[in-house]
Design a protein around this motif. Structure first.
Motif, PDB file in Angstrom:
ATOM      1  N   TYR A 131      50.063  71.930  57.838  1.00 59.80           N
ATOM      2  CA  TYR A 131      51.054  71.472  59.102  1.00 59.80           C
ATOM      3  C   TYR A 131      51.431  69.918  59.171  1.00 59.80           C
ATOM      4  O   TYR A 131      52.578  69.931  59.119  1.00 59.80           O
ATOM      5  N   LEU A 132      50.512  69.256  58.890  1.00 61.78           N
ATOM      6  CA  LEU A 132      50.725  67.703  58.630  1.00 61.78           C
ATOM      7  C   LEU A 132      51.762  67.609  57.329  1.00 61.78           C
ATOM      8  O   LEU A 132      52.651  66.853  57.608  1.00 61.78           O
ATOM      9  N   ALA A 133      51.535  68.166  56.249  1.00 60.92           N
ATOM     10  CA  ALA A 133      52.225  68.152  55.084  1.00 60.92           C
ATOM     11  C   ALA A 133      53.529  68.583  55.342  1.00 60.92           C
ATOM     12  O   ALA A 133      54.587  68.020  54.684  1.00 60.92           O
ATOM     13  N   GLN A 134      53.886  69.602  55.986  1.00 60.08           N
ATOM     14  CA  GLN A 134      55.288  69.975  56.603  1.00 60.08           C
ATOM     15  C   GLN A 134      55.782  68.896  57.013  1.00 60.08           C
ATOM     16  O   GLN A 134      57.141  68.682  56.922  1.00 60.08           O
ATOM     17  N   ALA A 135      55.319  68.018  57.851  1.00 62.35           N
ATOM     18  CA  ALA A 135      55.970  66.969  58.622  1.00 62.35           C
ATOM     19  C   ALA A 135      56.398  65.824  57.833  1.00 62.35           C
ATOM     20  O   ALA A 135      57.035  64.948  58.173  1.00 62.35           O
ATOM     21  N   GLY A 136      55.398  65.896  56.739  1.00 58.75           N
ATOM     22  CA  GLY A 136      55.904  64.660  55.730  1.00 58.75           C
ATOM     23  C   GLY A 136      54.754  63.701  55.680  1.00 58.75           C
ATOM     24  O   GLY A 136      53.586  63.783  56.641  1.00 58.75           O
ATOM     25  N   ALA A 137      54.806  62.810  54.714  1.00 61.83           N
ATOM     26  CA  ALA A 137      53.755  61.799  54.480  1.00 61.83           C
ATOM     27  C   ALA A 137      53.413  60.643  55.881  1.00 61.83           C
ATOM     28  O   ALA A 137      52.351  60.286  56.111  1.00 61.83           O
ATOM     29  N   PRO A 138      54.472  60.379  56.581  1.00 60.19           N
ATOM     30  CA  PRO A 138      54.173  59.513  57.693  1.00 60.19           C
ATOM     31  C   PRO A 138      53.060  60.415  58.831  1.00 60.19           C
ATOM     32  O   PRO A 138      52.288  59.633  59.113  1.00 60.19           O
ATOM     33  N   ALA A 139      53.345  61.668  59.013  1.00 55.55           N
ATOM     34  CA  ALA A 139      52.219  62.457  59.884  1.00 55.55           C
ATOM     35  C   ALA A 139      50.722  62.601  59.001  1.00 55.55           C
ATOM     36  O   ALA A 139      49.762  62.126  59.707  1.00 55.55           O
ATOM     37  N   LEU A 140      50.790  62.627  57.641  1.00 54.81           N
ATOM     38  CA  LEU A 140      49.478  62.807  56.929  1.00 54.81           C
ATOM     39  C   LEU A 140      48.867  61.324  57.085  1.00 54.81           C
ATOM     40  O   LEU A 140      47.790  61.010  57.414  1.00 54.81           O
ATOM     41  N   THR A 141      49.761  60.280  56.868  1.00 52.69           N
ATOM     42  CA  THR A 141      49.132  58.809  56.998  1.00 52.69           C
ATOM     43  C   THR A 141      48.697  58.551  58.382  1.00 52.69           C
ATOM     44  O   THR A 141      47.705  58.016  58.571  1.00 52.69           O
ATOM     45  N   ALA A 142      49.499  58.924  59.436  1.00 51.80           N
ATOM     46  CA  ALA A 142      49.004  58.583  60.831  1.00 51.80           C
ATOM     47  C   ALA A 142      47.687  59.416  61.113  1.00 51.80           C
ATOM     48  O   ALA A 142      46.673  58.723  61.708  1.00 51.80           O
TER      49      ALA A 142
END
Length: 123
Positions: free
Chosen positions: A97-108
């Motif tokens: 789910y985080l990956a679907q939102a993109g790198a900024p979500a994963l990084t945060a």
């Protein structure tokens, strides 16, 4: 940290190990949780991630799925006989789910966890 441009990774040893890899155009993840290594760490992880989800920029559907998966993860970890493969599947689902939102979500999410466990200073 890897030396490759656009790649970031971490391994946390202890109750759970995981690796988040982010790239310039896509997000890849690899996570491992062992039921033998202390599923007690899952509850604080779930609590931490549930608290940070509203700030990760997930869509309504992604947030609902991530929350549902975290609750299932906690339920499995606190059950009578936690299944390592089920824990891994649920953790992978959450990271998905985080990956679907993109790198900024994963990084945060990663930075929140790293700050919480004391391997990164407050941002």
């Amino acid at each position: 940290m890897a030396d490759d441009q656009g790649t970031r990774g971490i391994t946390i040893h202890g109750a759970a190990t995981g690796q988040f890899q982010t790239g310039d155009n896509a997000a890849q993840t690899s996570t491992t949780i062992s039921a033998d290594s202390g599923t007690a760490a899952v509850a604080p992880f779930v609590e931490l991630m549930l608290g940070v989800i509203p700030r990760l920029g997930l869509s309504t559907d992604q947030e609902a799925g991530a929350r549902r998966t975290l609750r299932e993860l906690q339920g499995e970890a606190t059950g009578d006989e936690p299944s390592p493969s089920r824990l891994q599947q649920l953790m992978g689902g959450f990271v998905g789910y985080l990956a679907q939102a993109g790198a900024p979500a994963l990084t945060a999410a990663f930075m929140t966890l790293a700050t919480h466990v004391g391997i990164a200073g407050p941002q």
